[in-house]
Design a protein around this motif. Structure first.
Motif, PDB file in Angstrom:
ATOM      1  N   GLN A   2       1.129   3.860  10.917  1.00 33.82           N
ATOM      2  CA  GLN A   2       0.078   4.751  10.430  1.00 33.82           C
ATOM      3  C   GLN A   2      -0.550   4.182   9.159  1.00 33.82           C
ATOM      4  O   GLN A   2       0.086   3.456   8.388  1.00 33.82           O
ATOM      5  CB  GLN A   2       0.663   6.128  10.117  1.00 33.82           C
ATOM      6  CG  GLN A   2       1.234   6.864  11.321  1.00 33.82           C
ATOM      7  CD  GLN A   2       0.161   7.582  12.117  1.00 33.82           C
ATOM      8  OE1 GLN A   2      -0.966   7.118  12.192  1.00 33.82           O
ATOM      9  NE2 GLN A   2       0.513   8.696  12.711  1.00 33.82           N
ATOM     10  N   ILE A   3      -1.823   4.541   8.937  1.00 27.50           N
ATOM     11  CA  ILE A   3      -2.551   4.035   7.773  1.00 27.50           C
ATOM     12  C   ILE A   3      -1.856   4.432   6.475  1.00 27.50           C
ATOM     13  O   ILE A   3      -1.744   3.624   5.546  1.00 27.50           O
ATOM     14  CB  ILE A   3      -4.010   4.528   7.798  1.00 27.50           C
ATOM     15  CG1 ILE A   3      -4.791   3.769   8.873  1.00 27.50           C
ATOM     16  CG2 ILE A   3      -4.678   4.348   6.423  1.00 27.50           C
ATOM     17  CD1 ILE A   3      -6.214   4.238   9.062  1.00 27.50           C
ATOM     18  N   THR A   4      -1.370   5.661   6.399  1.00 31.42           N
ATOM     19  CA  THR A   4      -0.721   6.089   5.156  1.00 31.42           C
ATOM     20  C   THR A   4       0.548   5.286   4.875  1.00 31.42           C
ATOM     21  O   THR A   4       0.861   5.005   3.716  1.00 31.42           O
ATOM     22  CB  THR A   4      -0.375   7.586   5.205  1.00 31.42           C
ATOM     23  OG1 THR A   4       0.405   7.864   6.374  1.00 31.42           O
ATOM     24  CG2 THR A   4      -1.630   8.435   5.196  1.00 31.42           C
ATOM     25  N   GLN A   5       1.272   4.904   5.929  1.00 32.16           N
ATOM     26  CA  GLN A   5       2.471   4.091   5.719  1.00 32.16           C
ATOM     27  C   GLN A   5       2.109   2.691   5.236  1.00 32.16           C
ATOM     28  O   GLN A   5       2.813   2.110   4.396  1.00 32.16           O
ATOM     29  CB  GLN A   5       3.285   4.013   7.014  1.00 32.16           C
ATOM     30  CG  GLN A   5       3.996   5.311   7.374  1.00 32.16           C
ATOM     31  CD  GLN A   5       4.939   5.785   6.286  1.00 32.16           C
ATOM     32  OE1 GLN A   5       5.665   4.999   5.692  1.00 32.16           O
ATOM     33  NE2 GLN A   5       4.912   7.083   6.008  1.00 32.16           N
ATOM     34  N   ARG A   6       1.003   2.150   5.762  1.00 36.53           N
ATOM     35  CA  ARG A   6       0.524   0.854   5.267  1.00 36.53           C
ATOM     36  C   ARG A   6       0.157   0.947   3.794  1.00 36.53           C
ATOM     37  O   ARG A   6       0.535   0.086   2.987  1.00 36.53           O
ATOM     38  CB  ARG A   6      -0.698   0.397   6.075  1.00 36.53           C
ATOM     39  CG  ARG A   6      -0.406  -0.045   7.491  1.00 36.53           C
ATOM     40  CD  ARG A   6      -1.697  -0.457   8.193  1.00 36.53           C
ATOM     41  NE  ARG A   6      -2.295  -1.641   7.582  1.00 36.53           N
ATOM     42  CZ  ARG A   6      -3.523  -2.083   7.862  1.00 36.53           C
ATOM     43  NH1 ARG A   6      -4.282  -1.412   8.728  1.00 36.53           N
ATOM     44  NH2 ARG A   6      -3.989  -3.173   7.286  1.00 36.53           N
ATOM     45  N   LEU A   7      -0.559   2.002   3.439  1.00 33.14           N
ATOM     46  CA  LEU A   7      -0.943   2.200   2.044  1.00 33.14           C
ATOM     47  C   LEU A   7       0.285   2.368   1.159  1.00 33.14           C
ATOM     48  O   LEU A   7       0.355   1.804   0.054  1.00 33.14           O
ATOM     49  CB  LEU A   7      -1.855   3.425   1.918  1.00 33.14           C
ATOM     50  CG  LEU A   7      -3.235   3.324   2.561  1.00 33.14           C
ATOM     51  CD1 LEU A   7      -3.931   4.690   2.558  1.00 33.14           C
ATOM     52  CD2 LEU A   7      -4.102   2.296   1.849  1.00 33.14           C
ATOM     53  N   ARG A   8       1.257   3.122   1.660  1.00 35.57           N
ATOM     54  CA  ARG A   8       2.491   3.348   0.903  1.00 35.57           C
ATOM     55  C   ARG A   8       3.214   2.030   0.635  1.00 35.57           C
ATOM     56  O   ARG A   8       3.721   1.799  -0.485  1.00 35.57           O
ATOM     57  CB  ARG A   8       3.390   4.318   1.694  1.00 35.57           C
ATOM     58  CG  ARG A   8       4.818   4.490   1.174  1.00 35.57           C
ATOM     59  CD  ARG A   8       4.836   5.176  -0.166  1.00 35.57           C
ATOM     60  NE  ARG A   8       6.182   5.286  -0.672  1.00 35.57           N
ATOM     61  CZ  ARG A   8       6.819   4.352  -1.359  1.00 35.57           C
ATOM     62  NH1 ARG A   8       6.218   3.187  -1.610  1.00 35.57           N
ATOM     63  NH2 ARG A   8       8.040   4.547  -1.814  1.00 35.57           N
ATOM     64  N   GLU A   9       3.269   1.163   1.610  1.00 37.16           N
ATOM     65  CA  GLU A   9       3.927  -0.129   1.430  1.00 37.16           C
ATOM     66  C   GLU A   9       3.168  -1.015   0.447  1.00 37.16           C
ATOM     67  O   GLU A   9       3.774  -1.733  -0.347  1.00 37.16           O
ATOM     68  CB  GLU A   9       4.086  -0.836   2.778  1.00 37.16           C
ATOM     69  CG  GLU A   9       5.143  -0.208   3.665  1.00 37.16           C
ATOM     70  CD  GLU A   9       5.462  -1.056   4.881  1.00 37.16           C
ATOM     71  OE1 GLU A   9       4.987  -2.213   4.958  1.00 37.16           O
ATOM     72  OE2 GLU A   9       6.192  -0.560   5.762  1.00 37.16           O
ATOM     73  N   VAL A 181      -5.145  12.325   6.340  1.00 39.38           N
ATOM     74  CA  VAL A 181      -5.617  10.956   6.118  1.00 39.38           C
ATOM     75  C   VAL A 181      -5.417  10.126   7.384  1.00 39.38           C
ATOM     76  O   VAL A 181      -6.319   9.405   7.829  1.00 39.38           O
ATOM     77  CB  VAL A 181      -4.907  10.304   4.918  1.00 39.38           C
ATOM     78  CG1 VAL A 181      -5.264   8.818   4.823  1.00 39.38           C
ATOM     79  CG2 VAL A 181      -5.283  11.017   3.624  1.00 39.38           C
ATOM     80  N   ASP A 182      -4.251  10.221   7.986  1.00 38.01           N
ATOM     81  CA  ASP A 182      -3.987   9.450   9.205  1.00 38.01           C
ATOM     82  C   ASP A 182      -4.938   9.835  10.337  1.00 38.01           C
ATOM     83  O   ASP A 182      -5.377   8.981  11.108  1.00 38.01           O
ATOM     84  CB  ASP A 182      -2.538   9.654   9.658  1.00 38.01           C
ATOM     85  CG  ASP A 182      -1.544   8.854   8.837  1.00 38.01           C
ATOM     86  OD1 ASP A 182      -1.926   7.764   8.374  1.00 38.01           O
ATOM     87  OD2 ASP A 182      -0.411   9.317   8.645  1.00 38.01           O
ATOM     88  N   LYS A 183      -5.267  11.101  10.416  1.00 38.95           N
ATOM     89  CA  LYS A 183      -6.132  11.563  11.502  1.00 38.95           C
ATOM     90  C   LYS A 183      -7.570  11.088  11.352  1.00 38.95           C
ATOM     91  O   LYS A 183      -8.206  10.684  12.338  1.00 38.95           O
ATOM     92  CB  LYS A 183      -6.104  13.088  11.578  1.00 38.95           C
ATOM     93  CG  LYS A 183      -7.004  13.646  12.668  1.00 38.95           C
ATOM     94  CD  LYS A 183      -6.864  15.148  12.804  1.00 38.95           C
ATOM     95  CE  LYS A 183      -7.745  15.678  13.935  1.00 38.95           C
ATOM     96  NZ  LYS A 183      -7.594  17.136  14.136  1.00 38.95           N
ATOM     97  N   TYR A 184      -8.080  11.104  10.124  1.00 42.49           N
ATOM     98  CA  TYR A 184      -9.511  10.853   9.924  1.00 42.49           C
ATOM     99  C   TYR A 184      -9.845   9.450   9.418  1.00 42.49           C
ATOM    100  O   TYR A 184     -11.000   9.083   9.352  1.00 42.49           O
ATOM    101  CB  TYR A 184     -10.086  11.884   8.956  1.00 42.49           C
ATOM    102  CG  TYR A 184     -10.183  13.269   9.542  1.00 42.49           C
ATOM    103  CD1 TYR A 184     -11.205  13.604  10.424  1.00 42.49           C
ATOM    104  CD2 TYR A 184      -9.235  14.244   9.237  1.00 42.49           C
ATOM    105  CE1 TYR A 184     -11.288  14.880  10.971  1.00 42.49           C
ATOM    106  CE2 TYR A 184      -9.307  15.516   9.781  1.00 42.49           C
ATOM    107  CZ  TYR A 184     -10.333  15.829  10.643  1.00 42.49           C
ATOM    108  OH  TYR A 184     -10.411  17.083  11.198  1.00 42.49           O
TER     109      TYR A 184
END
Length: 219
Positions: A2-9, A181-184
């Motif tokens: 997911q995009i948020t997990q990429r951002l978190r990393e 965030v992941d959805k949109y």
């Protein structure tokens, strides 16, 4: 992923420094000088006003009903749940709302709020969401990382503050924001979102540093 997990990393090195910042560690141990916490509370109250405005801006440019509804819900939560908690906290710290409103936001606080509001004013609704995400998400993770430190904490004010951010309601609110965030954000330029997310994460670290040093305007 997911995009948020990429951002978190991408922001992990910054977040690790947040988790172990002296303000955070001493707060969880209960050894933080109370004058530093009073300073933080006053500054954070002012920050929350800016965050409420950010979600109002998000609602004004939402392009579907679900996003509009959730933006208004987030703005309402900031304006009621968190603000109500802070009003109770002010009383316990022998502070008044006048003390808060009469205190000028510090340089770092001003810069952070301006970053979020400018992103929400000039950017897309998703860019706005991403700019607010590190604030909510780090506050959810800080208690998890520092949970063992709470065993030493004898300060009821600090424990009450900590419990706000490990409550079911707060975790649900933050999870909702992550899922939005992941959805949109699927078809949005990732590098642009990354820059916004990293900058907000840097400001999160700087906010703790500002509070620990009780930052003032130099002139």
């Amino acid at each position: 992923m997911q995009i948020t997990q990429r951002l978190r990393e991408e922001a992990s090195s910054i977040w690790n420094k947040i988790f172990k910042h002296p303000f955070v560690v001493e707060l969880f141990k209960g050894s933080l000088p109370i004058e530093k916490f009073r300073y933080y509370v006053i500054q954070d109250y002012n920050f929350l006003i800016g965050m409420t405005k950010a979600f109002s801006l998000l609602a004004s440019k939402a392009y579907d009903y679900e996003l509009l509804r959730e933006a208004l819900s987030l703005a309402y939560s900031d304006a009621t749940i968190e603000m109500d908690n802070y009003l109770k906290l002010l009383d316990k710290l022998d502070l008044t709302i006048e003390d808060v409103l009469n205190t000028e936001p510090a340089p770092t606080n001003t810069a952070y709020v301006n970053h979020i509001l400018s992103t929400c004013s000039l950017g897309t609704s998703i860019e706005c969401l991403v700019s607010t995400l590190p604030c909510f998400w780090t506050y959810m993770e800080i208690p998890r990382v520092n949970n063992d430190l709470i065993m030493e904490n004898k300060n009821p004010i600090y424990i009450e503050w900590i419990n706000t951010y490990r409550s079911k309601e707060y975790i649900e609110l933050t999870t909702k924001l992550i899922n939005l965030v992941d959805k949109y954000a699927e078809h949005i330029d990732y590098n642009k979102l990354k820059r916004i997310f990293i900058l907000s994460s840097r400001y999160e670290y700087m906010f703790w540093d500002m509070a620990y040093n009780m930052e003032k305007w130099p002139v």
